[in-house]
Structures are given as structure tokens and as C-alpha cells.
Design an enzyme around this catalytic site. Structure first.
Site, PDB file in Angstrom:
ATOM      1  N   GLY A 176       0.813  -1.214   0.000  1.00  0.00           N
ATOM      2  CA  GLY A 176       0.000   0.000   0.000  1.00  0.00           C
ATOM      3  C   GLY A 176       0.843   1.259   0.000  1.00  0.00           C
ATOM      4  N   ASN A 177       0.196   2.384   0.203  1.00  0.00           N
ATOM      5  CA  ASN A 177       0.903   3.661   0.301  1.00  0.00           C
ATOM      6  C   ASN A 177       0.237   4.520   1.377  1.00  0.00           C
ATOM      7  OD1 ASN A 177      -1.157   5.538  -0.997  1.00  0.00           O
ATOM      8  ND2 ASN A 177      -0.883   4.015  -2.617  1.00  0.00           N
ATOM      9  N   ARG A 178       0.830   5.663   1.683  1.00  0.00           N
ATOM     10  CA  ARG A 178       0.392   6.455   2.832  1.00  0.00           C
ATOM     11  C   ARG A 178      -0.668   7.501   2.500  1.00  0.00           C
ATOM     12  NH1 ARG A 178       4.591   9.311   4.621  1.00  0.00           N
ATOM     13  NH2 ARG A 178       3.254   9.974   6.315  1.00  0.00           N
ATOM     14  N   SER A 179      -1.274   7.422   1.329  1.00  0.00           N
ATOM     15  CA  SER A 179      -2.334   8.391   1.020  1.00  0.00           C
ATOM     16  C   SER A 179      -3.497   8.222   2.001  1.00  0.00           C
ATOM     17  CB  SER A 179      -2.844   8.168  -0.408  1.00  0.00           C
ATOM     18  OG  SER A 179      -3.944   9.023  -0.643  1.00  0.00           O
TER      19      SER A 179
END
Ligand code: C5P
Length: 220
Positions: free
Chosen positions: A29-32
């Protein structure tokens, strides 16, 4: 007040960050956080638009007045936004979409190898959804992309934005810096918006809601 500048318009917004499944219990995933996309949804509703929000793993609550489509991965987001874009006047790709996904999600939980200290993951490119939307855009539809970069040099940041605009072919590209402490997690944002030709048409900083308003001002 924002009035009803978008009354009768259908605005589709993607928000959040995609999760690319590795196995039934894990993802890349990513931190958005989805905060900027959700702020855009609030701002579009305040201008009288009908809003479809394609929500990828939001950390903030979306407005109740939107038509909500929850998605997980980039491929799910592509299906949802492509369908919604077919009837949209404006499409805003605020979501952080993974550029790569695991070649295949395993059916069973991946076991650790007790003999080795490293592990290789094979990834494959995801489709560039924004570039695809630009190729199939309805006439009159406004397509807005985002370029979140960690580049600290503002001249180089703009160069990256212009290169990205050339690849994506959208109508506007919102360039913003992201990092450990800025961009994704923050309640504030600082943006530079480029038009299709790469010219700066807006520079704004402030709350994500005020920045959202400045972005929507470009299309009204
Ligand atoms: O190429 P990059 O990920 O930096 O581009 C960012 C923009 O492109 C964002 O608007 C994002 O929503 C979109 N994007 C996409 N499909 C991808 C990757 C990013 O539509 N696979």
C-alpha cells in the site's frame, strides 16, 4: 460562497490509496489518507455538483451526499472509474494508485522461509488509468490528474510535472510535494497546477478544503 457553479454537473473523484494484494492477509500500500480527495468531494458538493467518490481505503469519512464506490486495488479502481467516467463532466484522479502489483495474489498466506533472511517479490506494472481516461475522454469532459513527488527542488518539481503531463495527457495536473511529514498525512497542502501545455495556471496553499476550491475554480 461557492454558489452553484457546478449545478447539473457530474464530478467523479478518486481518493485514497490502492492496496495491491499479496495473499489473503497482506497487501502493498501507500500512505495516502484520502483527505485531499474527500476535500474535493466536499467542495464539489458545495458548488452544486453530483459527486461520485471512488474510495480506495480512506482514512477519513467521506461526505454522506456522494455516491460512494469502495475499491481496494488499482485494477478495481480502474473498473470503477472507467464506468463512472462514461457519464462524467469532470474526472479528478486524486487517488494514489500503485504503479506495480504482485504478479499474482497467493491463494494461501505466504509462509516465511526459515532458512533465508531475504525474500523476492515479483511485481508487474499496473495500467496507467489516468492516461487511459485521457485517451477515451468524452468531448467537453475535464480530466484532472495529480503528481505527488518527493522532489525538494521546486524547479525540478515543475520539470517532473511537465514530463508527467506529457505522458498523461490530462487537462490539468496538480503538482504537490509529499514526504514523511507533508502531503498525504497532513490537513494542509501546497499545489501548483499545470494546464495541458505545461503552463502554471494556479498556485495555492492552505487547508485541503481551500486548495480543493482553487482546483475547482479552474473548471468553472
Ligand atoms: O505516474 P504517477 O503515479 O506519478 O501519476 C499520478 C497520477 O496518475 C495520479 O492522478 C494518479 O491517480 C494517476 N495514476 C493512474 N494510474 C496509475 C498510477 C497513477 O491513474 N497506475
Amino acid at each position: 460562497g461557492a454558489g452553484a457553479a457546478l449545478a447539473g454537473k457530474h464530478v467523479v473523484i478518486t481518493a485514497g490509496g490502492t492496496r495491491e494484494p499479496l495473499d489473503p492477509v497482506r497487501f502493498l500500500g501507500n500512505r495516502s489518507s484520502g483527505k485531499q480527495g474527500v476535500a474535493l468531494a466536499h467542495a464539489a458538493l458545495a458548488r452544486g455538483a453530483t459527486v461520485t467518490l471512488i474510495a480506495a481505503n480512506l482514512e477519513v469519512a467521506p461526505p454522506t451526499e456522494v455516491e460512494l464506490r469502495a475499491v481496494g486495488s488499482a485494477l478495481e479502481l480502474e473498473v470503477a472509474v472507467t464506468a463512472a467516467a462514461a457519464v462524467a463532466d469532470v474526472v479528478i484522479m486524486a487517488a494514489a494508485v500503485a504503479d506495480y502489483r504482485p504478479v499474482a495474489a497467493r491463494a494461501d498466506k505466504i509462509k516465511k522461509d526459515e532458512t533465508g533472511g531475504t525474500m523476492l517479490l515479483e511485481l508487474t506494472r499496473n495500467p496507467d488509468i489516468l492516461a487511459g481516461l485521457a485517451r477515451t475522454k468524452r468531448s467537453g469532459q475535464v480530466l484532472i490528474g495529480f503528481a505527488a513527488e518527493t522532489e525538494t527542488d521546486s524547479v525540478r518539481l515543475l520539470e517532473l510535472g511537465r514530463e508527467k503531463m506529457a505522458r498523461k495527457g490530462c487537462d490539468f495536473l496538480v503538482v504537490n510535494r509529499v514526504g514523511w511529514a507533508e502531503g498525504f498525512a497532513s490537513d494542509r497542502n501546497a499545489i501548483t497546477v499545470l494546464d495541458h501545455g505545461g503552463d502554471i495556471v494556479c498556485e495555492a496553499s492552505g487547508s485541503k478544503l481551500s486548495v480543493a476550491g482553487r482546483i475547482l475554480d479552474l473548471i468553472t
